[in-house]
Design an enzyme around this catalytic site. Structure first.
Site, mmCIF file in Angstrom:
data_model
loop_
_atom_site.group_PDB
_atom_site.id
_atom_site.type_symbol
_atom_site.label_atom_id
_atom_site.label_comp_id
_atom_site.label_asym_id
_atom_site.label_seq_id
_atom_site.Cartn_x
_atom_site.Cartn_y
_atom_site.Cartn_z
ATOM 1 N N HIS A 71 0.833 -1.209 0.000
ATOM 2 C CA HIS A 71 0.000 0.000 0.000
ATOM 3 C C HIS A 71 0.858 1.246 0.000
ATOM 4 O O HIS A 71 1.968 1.268 0.523
ATOM 5 C CB HIS A 71 -1.030 -0.007 1.137
ATOM 6 C CG HIS A 71 -0.498 0.219 2.516
ATOM 7 N ND1 HIS A 71 -0.237 1.482 3.018
ATOM 8 C CD2 HIS A 71 -0.210 -0.643 3.524
ATOM 9 C CE1 HIS A 71 0.186 1.373 4.276
ATOM 10 N NE2 HIS A 71 0.226 0.099 4.606
ATOM 11 N N ASP A 183 6.347 2.131 6.330
ATOM 12 C CA ASP A 183 5.012 1.519 6.341
ATOM 13 C C ASP A 183 4.105 2.358 5.441
ATOM 14 O O ASP A 183 3.596 3.382 5.865
ATOM 15 C CB ASP A 183 4.469 1.483 7.778
ATOM 16 C CG ASP A 183 3.029 1.022 7.869
ATOM 17 O OD1 ASP A 183 2.502 0.470 6.890
ATOM 18 O OD2 ASP A 183 2.417 1.247 8.925
ATOM 19 N N GLU A 217 -4.934 2.232 2.828
ATOM 20 C CA GLU A 217 -4.870 1.098 3.761
ATOM 21 C C GLU A 217 -4.962 1.571 5.197
ATOM 22 O O GLU A 217 -5.574 0.911 6.042
ATOM 23 C CB GLU A 217 -3.564 0.318 3.542
ATOM 24 C CG GLU A 217 -3.465 -0.983 4.346
ATOM 25 C CD GLU A 217 -2.885 -0.804 5.755
ATOM 26 O OE1 GLU A 217 -2.971 -1.741 6.565
ATOM 27 O OE2 GLU A 217 -2.346 0.295 6.062
ATOM 28 N N GLU A 218 -4.341 2.723 5.471
ATOM 29 C CA GLU A 218 -4.202 3.177 6.851
ATOM 30 C C GLU A 218 -5.532 3.556 7.507
ATOM 31 O O GLU A 218 -5.589 3.749 8.718
ATOM 32 C CB GLU A 218 -3.225 4.363 6.929
ATOM 33 C CG GLU A 218 -1.774 4.018 6.570
ATOM 34 C CD GLU A 218 -1.087 3.150 7.606
ATOM 35 O OE1 GLU A 218 -1.685 2.853 8.651
ATOM 36 O OE2 GLU A 218 0.068 2.754 7.357
ATOM 37 N N ASP A 240 3.354 -6.242 3.747
ATOM 38 C CA ASP A 240 3.217 -5.073 4.612
ATOM 39 C C ASP A 240 4.323 -5.168 5.651
ATOM 40 O O ASP A 240 5.227 -5.998 5.519
ATOM 41 C CB ASP A 240 1.819 -5.049 5.260
ATOM 42 C CG ASP A 240 1.355 -3.635 5.634
ATOM 43 O OD1 ASP A 240 2.209 -2.812 6.020
ATOM 44 O OD2 ASP A 240 0.143 -3.378 5.579
ATOM 45 N N HIS A 327 4.950 3.804 12.780
ATOM 46 C CA HIS A 327 4.169 5.051 12.860
ATOM 47 C C HIS A 327 4.916 6.175 13.579
ATOM 48 O O HIS A 327 4.307 7.100 14.097
ATOM 49 C CB HIS A 327 2.778 4.812 13.458
ATOM 50 C CG HIS A 327 1.854 4.099 12.519
ATOM 51 N ND1 HIS A 327 0.483 4.150 12.635
ATOM 52 C CD2 HIS A 327 2.104 3.330 11.435
ATOM 53 C CE1 HIS A 327 -0.067 3.425 11.668
ATOM 54 N NE2 HIS A 327 0.904 2.917 10.934
#
Length: 362
Positions: A71, A183, A217-218, A240, A327
């Site tokens: 993603h 990510d 996606e998030e 991922d 994150h």
């Protein structure tokens, strides 16, 4: 195919450019253009959809379709409220971490271009250390140097502007890649490298390969949910990130044990089709690719879930890249793991036959 030879100077340059470009959820298209430009020599055509998912296709006329997917979006913030004295309060766009915000620079994306700002925080001298408030979404704020609300608006900043961190790509101790948005920009990079290797090694696949870079996606796997209805694949291999659980303050009894440098992580979960997962593990063993295992509970929390439960059920599996500090703006992965995820996807594709069902009843 030696792992050490996968990432070359050209692909590393692409990775750096791709990572340094902001691609917040809902605003992914500039990053997608960079990704598509890199892939153009290695694929037959592209599919894009209304919300910005990009798919590079090899053998588009084949009836049997295999997806490899990552993603493209990164977590970010929205401007939510502007105070009379020109400060900005925010809400999340994805799983943005409030604890890392204070003292970070930010880029606020406006029609006039980037406006710089900082997440301010009260000085240590002014805080009551007996009952210190920790950062949370309600109390973090951005200062863009404006004296009042009118000046904020004159600068082009308004409610709904998206906010990203400017942190860029670095290599730590020669073999660790560090950046915000690994990510899952690493996923987009790894599937692009698979397509490059197939082309350079002149491998002819007996099926259509759909190299898919999904959006959104998030905020709930939404891009994958949309594009799988368009592609209608037979098989999906998703990549991922997952957590390196060997750093401090992580409970291995709860999170399992996976670490950077120890190889790709293969997931066990209801959405993971067992025969496809076993094919991946058999391939890893046959090709001497190191791997780790991870047990999920009800769902993987990745686009695997969206593909698996679409179109009446699609054989899906997840190969994850272990990552530290998810994150944050210093997400960290090991170059060896990146190359081994690429190898594992590449080698697994070479085992898939036209028309395979992966059915438990065959």
């Amino acid at each position: 195919m030696a792992a050490a030879k996968i990432i070359n100077a050209k692909s590393l340059k692409f990775l750096e450019k791709y990572l340094n470009n902001a691609s917040p959820t809902g605003y992914e298209w500039e990053g997608q253009k960079i990704w598509m430009e890199y892939l153009k020599p290695y694929v037959d055509e592209f599919i894009t959809d209304t919300y910005g998912t990009a798919v590079a296709v090899i053998n588009p006329k084949a009836k049997y379709k295999v997806v490899i997917e990552g993603h493209s979006d990164e977590i970010s913030w929205y401007v939510n409220y502007i105070t009379d004295n020109g400060l900005l309060y925010v809400i999340r766009n994805g799983g943005s971490d409030h604890q890392i915000a204070p003292s970070k620079w930010v880029n606020i994306h406006t029609k006039k271009g980037i406006v710089k700002g900082v997440f301010g925080w009260p000085a240590i001298h002014t805080r009551d250390r007996a009952k210190e408030e920790s950062p949370k979404v309600e109390n973090i704020f951005i200062d863009i140097g404006a004296k009042d609300k009118a000046e904020v608006e004159k600068m082009g900043v308004h409610v709904g502007c998206v906010i990203t961190y400017p942190d860029e790509f670095h290599i730590l101790n020669k073999n660790k890649f560090v950046c915000r948005a690994l990510d899952n920009r690493m996923g987009g990079f790894m599937i692009a490298e698979v397509a490059r290797l197939l082309h350079e090694n002149k491998k002819k696949l007996p099926f259509g390969l759909y190299v898919t870079n999904s959006v959104q996606e998030e905020i709930g796997l939404r891009g994958a949910e949309m594009i799988t209805q368009t592609i209608k694949p037979n098989v999906a291999i998703v990549t991922d990130v997952c957590h390196d659980t060997t750093t401090p303050m992580i409970d291995k009894k709860k999170e399992g044990e996976t670490s950077i440098g120890s190889g790709p992580v293969v997931s066990y979960a209801p959405a993971v089709q067992n025969k496809l997962r076993e094919r991946i593990l058999e391939t890893a063993e046959a090709k001497k690719i190191p791997f780790q295992r991870l047990a999920a509970s009800r769902f993987t929390g990745t686009d695997t879930d969206a593909f698996a439960y679409s179109n009446g059920g699609v054989a899906s599996a997840l190969i994850s890249l272990p990552l530290r500090y998810m994150h944050t703006t210093v997400e960290t992965v090991h170059k060896d793991d990146v190359e081994n995820v690429i190898r594992l996807i590449y080698e697994t594709l070479l085992t898939i036959k036209d028309g395979e069902t992966f059915s438990y009843f065959d």
